[in-house]
Design an enzyme around this catalytic site. Structure first.
Site, PDB file in Angstrom:
ATOM      1  N   GLU A  69      34.832  12.007  49.411  1.00  0.00           N
ATOM      2  CA  GLU A  69      36.019  12.870  49.319  1.00  0.00           C
ATOM      3  C   GLU A  69      37.134  12.197  48.514  1.00  0.00           C
ATOM      4  O   GLU A  69      38.253  12.001  48.994  1.00  0.00           O
ATOM      5  CB  GLU A  69      36.512  13.244  50.720  1.00  0.00           C
TER       6      GLU A  69
ATOM      7  N   GLU B 212      28.237  17.574  53.365  1.00  0.00           N
ATOM      8  CA  GLU B 212      28.913  17.761  54.654  1.00  0.00           C
ATOM      9  C   GLU B 212      29.223  19.229  54.847  1.00  0.00           C
ATOM     10  O   GLU B 212      29.754  19.879  53.945  1.00  0.00           O
ATOM     11  CB  GLU B 212      30.242  16.998  54.728  1.00  0.00           C
TER      12      GLU B 212
HETATM   13  C1  BG6 Z   1      35.286  14.867  56.186  1.00  0.00           C
HETATM   14  C2  BG6 Z   1      34.939  13.414  56.197  1.00  0.00           C
HETATM   15  O1  BG6 Z   1      36.619  14.970  55.826  1.00  0.00           O
HETATM   16  O2  BG6 Z   1      35.225  15.617  57.349  1.00  0.00           O
HETATM   17  C3  BG6 Z   1      34.260  12.932  57.455  1.00  0.00           C
HETATM   18  O3  BG6 Z   1      34.209  13.010  55.067  1.00  0.00           O
HETATM   19  C4  BG6 Z   1      34.860  13.648  58.644  1.00  0.00           C
HETATM   20  O4  BG6 Z   1      34.386  11.538  57.503  1.00  0.00           O
HETATM   21  C5  BG6 Z   1      34.566  15.139  58.503  1.00  0.00           C
HETATM   22  O5  BG6 Z   1      34.415  13.165  59.867  1.00  0.00           O
HETATM   23  C6  BG6 Z   1      35.017  15.986  59.661  1.00  0.00           C
HETATM   24  O6  BG6 Z   1      36.351  15.756  59.959  1.00  0.00           O
HETATM   25  P1  BG6 Z   1      36.828  15.293  61.405  1.00  0.00           P
HETATM   26  O7  BG6 Z   1      38.232  14.967  61.235  1.00  0.00           O
HETATM   27  O8  BG6 Z   1      36.588  16.453  62.305  1.00  0.00           O
HETATM   28  O9  BG6 Z   1      35.990  14.132  61.762  1.00  0.00           O
END
Ligand code: BG6
Length: 478
Positions: free
Chosen positions: A175, A376
């Site tokens: 990211e 993701e």
């Molecule tokens: C992304 C990141 O922003 O979202 C992850 O690459 C992160 O590291 C994921 O865990 C989900 O966000 P969060 O804040 O719910 O963990």
């Protein structure tokens, strides 16, 4: 369904959020090890050193460090074709400045890759996922300092060389466009300006932050160049947090705001990493924000040569933008926005928008025309472990089903999408809040927000559901 037979179905984690193993195997302290836990209402604290009374959840995480064989066996049971993970820079170079790498760290990942190979699971490896040696923050203020580029390239070359037979797919920075936000100072760029303590409200110096981001672009490009020298078969990608927005109304002012948001937040980084130079609109953006960057001719040459082989992204939700300040707001991954009346939200207020994924994939592919990989996508939720160790998570299955259908539509539209790794396939620590209770996994990890628990692993209903999806290559979504 349209999924190609070699589609990379799988899951994703990051070292700092899943491994634990703090101080073990010669690991150095990372910036994530000094982030306290937070909650819905209280932010994480950025510490300079360990403080009594604060708890640091990433040090324990899901204890993958001691459970990785079991965890990979569970991935294999689901039929994973790919596992996206990251290497902790601090396991390889504990402070970032050593001349020789830490052999125990190299051995650890060697065995992780060997175990994956036993199950024919393809690793997709991020070099830097919200984790760098805190010593580089203490001594150089992280990526604000150009010298960190060389340290990163040294680290990248070490792991490329050591794992050149084990890993084919690499990502440079997780990211990377998080650096476009003040939130990205510490987590993404290792910049901790004097006075910074509140993770959600960091002391920001925009010029320093964009210079740091520029250094990451150069480091990423140099890693691509070096990686291809070490193994021409490597496929090295970027990674962008897609936080798409829609105009809230047809007011042309909202439309212009929407366009500006896409340029400044979604495209700024990928334009450099895919096209090899800063986009035309950067100049005005810099001028209007008082940003003056030091970009050398050598930097430009690296950016031109070190363009990525594929584009990877995270996608969780969409938001709206409007010039009207009096509207309801929604939160989101890294960034919130105006509330969309047509969408529902997760328990953390992130608006769920599967069709937005189809829209987004088409937008990216139209612009760049290179293969795409979703690394993701997921739903953070409170799960309940029943007495018989079952976890019923229909909400997660619904989310997943809808997003798989959206991918199918995008592929039918003609988008070259070659894989999908669900975020947090095994429960892990949330990046934004540091909670364990914000669970994403198909596998439940028995630990609470303070690391209390057996760390036993339990299969959720979604585990069996995703297994069926993979076995049918996306056909069986019942
Ligand atoms: C992304 C990141 O922003 O979202 C992850 O690459 C992160 O590291 C994921 O865990 C989900 O966000 P969060 O804040 O719910 O963990």
């Amino acid at each position: 369904m349209s999924f190609p037979s070699n589609f990379l179905w799988g899951g994703a984690t990051a070292a700092n959020q899943v491994e634990g193993g703090f101080g073990q195997g010669g690991k150095g302290v990372s910036i994530a090890d000094l982030l306290s836990n937070g909650t819905h209402s209280s932010p994480r604290i950025i510490s300079k050193q360990s403080e009594e009374g604060l708890y640091y959840p990433n040090r324990v995480a899901s204890d993958f460090y001691h459970h990785y064989r079991e965890d990979i066996a569970l991935m294999a049971e689901m039929g994973f074709k790919a596992y996206r993970m990251s290497i902790a820079w601090t396991r390889i170079y504990p402070t970032g400045e050593e001349e020789t790498p830490n052999q125990q760290g190299l051995d650890f990942y060697k065995d992780v890759f060997k175990t994956l190979k036993e199950y024919s699971i393809e690793p997709v490896v991020t070099l830097s996922h919200y984790e760098m040696p805190v010593e580089l923050t203490n001594r150089y203020n992280g990526w604000a300092d150009r010298r960190v580029i060389d340290m990163f390239v040294k680290y990248a070359k070490t792991v490329f060389e050591y794992y050149k037979e084990d890993v084919r797919y690499w990502l440079t920075f997780n990211e990377i466009n998080c650096g476009c936000l003040p939130l990205g100072n510490y987590m993404s760029l290792g910049i901790r300006n004097e006075g910074t303590r509140n993770f959600l409200d960091q002391v920001d110096d925009i010029n320093k932050r964009y210079q740091g981001l520029h250094h990451q672009f150069v480091a990423s490009a140099r890693a691509v160049i070096e990686g291809h020298k070490i193994n021409p078969d490597f496929k090295i990608g970027n990674m962008i947090a897609m936080m798409p927005v829609y105009p809230l109304t047809p007011d042309p002012k909202d439309m212009l705001l929407y366009q500006k948001n896409w340029r400044d937040m979604q495209y700024y980084c990928a334009d450099v990493q895919v096209r090899g130079e800063y986009p035309y609109y950067a100049k005005r953006f810099w001028e209007e924000n008082g940003i003056s960057l030091n970009i050398t001719e050598e930097d430009k040459a690296y950016l031109k040569e070190g363009t990525v082989d594929f584009y990877s992204l995270s996608y969780y939700q969409t938001n709206c933008v409007t010039v009207n300040p009096d509207v309801a707001l929604a939160s989101g991954n890294l960034l919130g926005g105006a509330k969309n009346p047509y969408l529902e939200s997760s328990e953390w207020g992130w608006q769920i928008d599967p069709e937005g994924l189809r829209f987004t994939l088409n937008e990216i592919y139209a612009r760049y025309q290179i293969p795409l990989l979703i690394v993701e996508n997921g739903l953070g939720a409170f799960d309940k472990l029943e007495e018989n160790n079952e976890i019923h998570d229909p909400y997660r299955i619904d989310y997943l089903r809808a997003h798989i259908k959206a991918m199918d539509e995008a592929i039918k539209d003609g988008v070259d999408l070659f894989g999908y790794t669900w975020w947090g396939c095994i429960d892990l620590i949330s990046a934004s809040t540091g909670e364990m209770g914000k669970r994403y996994g198909f596998v439940y990890v028995d630990s609470d927000d303070y690391g209390n628990g057996s760390f036993n692993r339990y299969r959720k209903d979604s585990f069996y559901w995703y297994k069926k999806v993979i076995a049918s290559n996306g056909e069986d979504l019942d």
